[in-house]
Design an enzyme around this catalytic site. Structure first.
Site, mmCIF file in Angstrom:
data_model
loop_
_atom_site.group_PDB
_atom_site.id
_atom_site.type_symbol
_atom_site.label_atom_id
_atom_site.label_comp_id
_atom_site.label_asym_id
_atom_site.label_seq_id
_atom_site.Cartn_x
_atom_site.Cartn_y
_atom_site.Cartn_z
ATOM 1 N N ASP A 45 -5.240 31.890 6.335
ATOM 2 C CA ASP A 45 -5.557 30.453 6.274
ATOM 3 C C ASP A 45 -6.898 30.223 6.969
ATOM 4 O OD1 ASP A 45 -5.466 27.788 5.798
ATOM 5 O OD2 ASP A 45 -3.620 27.402 6.909
ATOM 6 N N CYS A 57 -8.278 27.191 9.288
ATOM 7 C CA CYS A 57 -7.174 26.326 9.695
ATOM 8 C C CYS A 57 -7.449 25.775 11.098
ATOM 9 C CB CYS A 57 -5.871 27.112 9.690
ATOM 10 S SG CYS A 57 -4.416 26.123 10.054
ATOM 11 N N SER A 113 0.863 16.906 23.093
ATOM 12 C CA SER A 113 -0.311 17.678 22.700
ATOM 13 C C SER A 113 -1.406 17.411 23.728
ATOM 14 C CB SER A 113 -0.785 17.261 21.303
ATOM 15 O OG SER A 113 0.212 17.514 20.337
ATOM 16 N N HIS A 130 -4.054 28.028 20.841
ATOM 17 C CA HIS A 130 -4.219 27.047 19.757
ATOM 18 C C HIS A 130 -2.993 26.192 19.548
ATOM 19 C CE1 HIS A 130 -1.553 29.453 17.312
ATOM 20 N NE2 HIS A 130 -1.851 28.828 16.201
ATOM 21 N N SER A 162 4.842 21.427 20.492
ATOM 22 C CA SER A 162 5.900 21.511 19.503
ATOM 23 C C SER A 162 6.269 20.097 19.056
ATOM 24 C CB SER A 162 7.136 22.199 20.091
ATOM 25 O OG SER A 162 6.841 23.527 20.442
ATOM 26 N N MET A 163 7.010 20.006 17.955
ATOM 27 C CA MET A 163 7.386 18.689 17.446
ATOM 28 C C MET A 163 8.103 17.879 18.530
ATOM 29 S SD MET A 163 9.725 17.777 14.122
ATOM 30 C CE MET A 163 8.708 18.747 13.029
ATOM 31 N N ASN A 204 -8.713 29.723 13.132
ATOM 32 C CA ASN A 204 -8.709 30.982 12.370
ATOM 33 C C ASN A 204 -10.123 31.216 11.850
ATOM 34 O OD1 ASN A 204 -5.961 31.159 12.759
ATOM 35 N ND2 ASN A 204 -5.388 30.783 10.644
ATOM 36 N N PHE A 244 1.045 19.589 9.887
ATOM 37 C CA PHE A 244 1.638 18.274 10.101
ATOM 38 C C PHE A 244 0.566 17.202 10.234
ATOM 39 C CE2 PHE A 244 0.995 19.925 14.416
ATOM 40 C CZ PHE A 244 0.388 18.854 15.057
#
Length: 323
Positions: free
Chosen positions: A68, A71, A285, A302, A280-281, A247, A150
């Site tokens: 990816d 990304c 952040s 990351h 995480s969800m 990436n 997301f």
């Protein structure tokens, strides 16, 4: 393998499991590798772990960047309080509109638009990729993708409304990666020499995919900003906009010389360089600025990382056990 071992610098809260450690040792012994830096969110992936930074002298390892290409994360703040979304009806309207505004996988044929002019003009290295650029590249531009990609509305410590997006180069990036991996394998190698025609072709296609990924994130953010302007009268603050890739490969100065720095699941963290580390969800952040730590090859983690690889998670967990 080159018979020698490059130094491995580590930022870990606990020892890695044996499979991760074995992967790191193989990487440090690979030809042309000068230094390896291991991020706190390191986890097993095919051939080269995610959460690893690799500096090489003149060799390019596509697997040390991953499929990816480009990304990364993008975020923007608004001149509005997040409290505007605490009204259940307002939140429901925004959520419904998000599903209509940001496709997960691909646009409908009737909604196709041209790629940004710079991406349209810049050619990819072979006709097959060029054809894919004008087909799948257009269909998936400005779409989110699956897996752990997301789009999230957030509140900061002052209850300011923020938008964050995690997405990449979609199928065109994967196809570029696969093509150049095949080119390396045809020569019996896992690498491409940067100074050769094959190496230059990989770098040019990589840079195109990274620009595509950033432009795609920006396009999604612009569409959501317009949605929030209409529905919440929330104006974006473009001075706060941040975009960072995790990436990538690029030529940088380290250890007193120019090295090719591959980041696979790691962000660049030069002095005062802005970055984003998503949680995480449902967890926090972080917006960060780099410290320029030389031992980490001026890099940082990351994201929140994984306990298990995706394959291991599928093996251990089921929808029934989650419920």
């Amino acid at each position: 393998m080159n018979g020698t071992q490059a130094p491995i610098e580590r930022w870990l809260s606990e020892p890695p499991d044996r499979a991760v450690e074995a992967s790191l040792q193989r990487l440090a012994a690979a030809e042309g590798v000068v230094q390896v830096a291991v991020m706190p969110d390191v986890h097993l992936a095919e051939e080269v772990c995610n959460g690893v930074v690799v500096a090489t002298d003149e060799l390019l390892y596509p697997r040390a960047v991953g499929g990816d290409l480009g990304c990364g994360m993008a975020a923007i703040g608004f001149h509005a309080e997040a409290a505007r979304l605490r009204d259940e009806r307002a939140a429901a309207r925004v959520l419904a509109s998000l599903y209509e505004t940001i496709p997960v996988r691909r646009h409908a044929a009737s909604a196709l638009a041209r790629l940004p002019e710079a991406l349209e003009r810049a050619p990819l290295s072979v006709d097959r990729l060029e054809r894919l650029k004008h087909r799948e590249g257009r269909v998936q531009f400005g779409t989110l993708g699956s897996g752990n990609h997301f789009l999230e509305l957030q509140a900061d410590a002052d209850d300011r409304l923020w938008l964050m997006v995690h997405s990449g180069s979609r199928r065109i990036g994967q196809s570029i990666f696969a093509h150049h991996l095949e080119q390396a394998a045809a020569e019996g190698n896992a690498f491409l020499a940067a100074g050769t025609e094959a190496g230059r072709a990989y770098l040019a296609d990589h840079d195109w995919a990274a620009a595509y990924a950033s432009a795609s994130r920006r396009a999604m953010i612009e569409r959501v900003c317009e949605l929030l302007r209409r529905q919440l009268e929330a104006e974006p603050d473009w001075d706060t906009f941040v975009d960072c890739r995790h990436n990538t490969v690029r030529l940088e100065g380290h250890l007193g010389r120019e090295l090719w720095v591959h980041r696979k699941g790691a962000i660049s963290a030069g002095p005062d360089e802005p970055g984003i580390i998503p949680g995480s969800m449902g967890s926090a952040s972080y917006h960060v600025t780099g410290r320029g730590e030389p031992r980490s090859l001026r890099s940082s983690s990351h994201g929140a990382g994984r306990r298990w690889s995706r394959a291991e998670a599928r093996r251990r967990l089921s929808p029934r056990s989650l419920e």
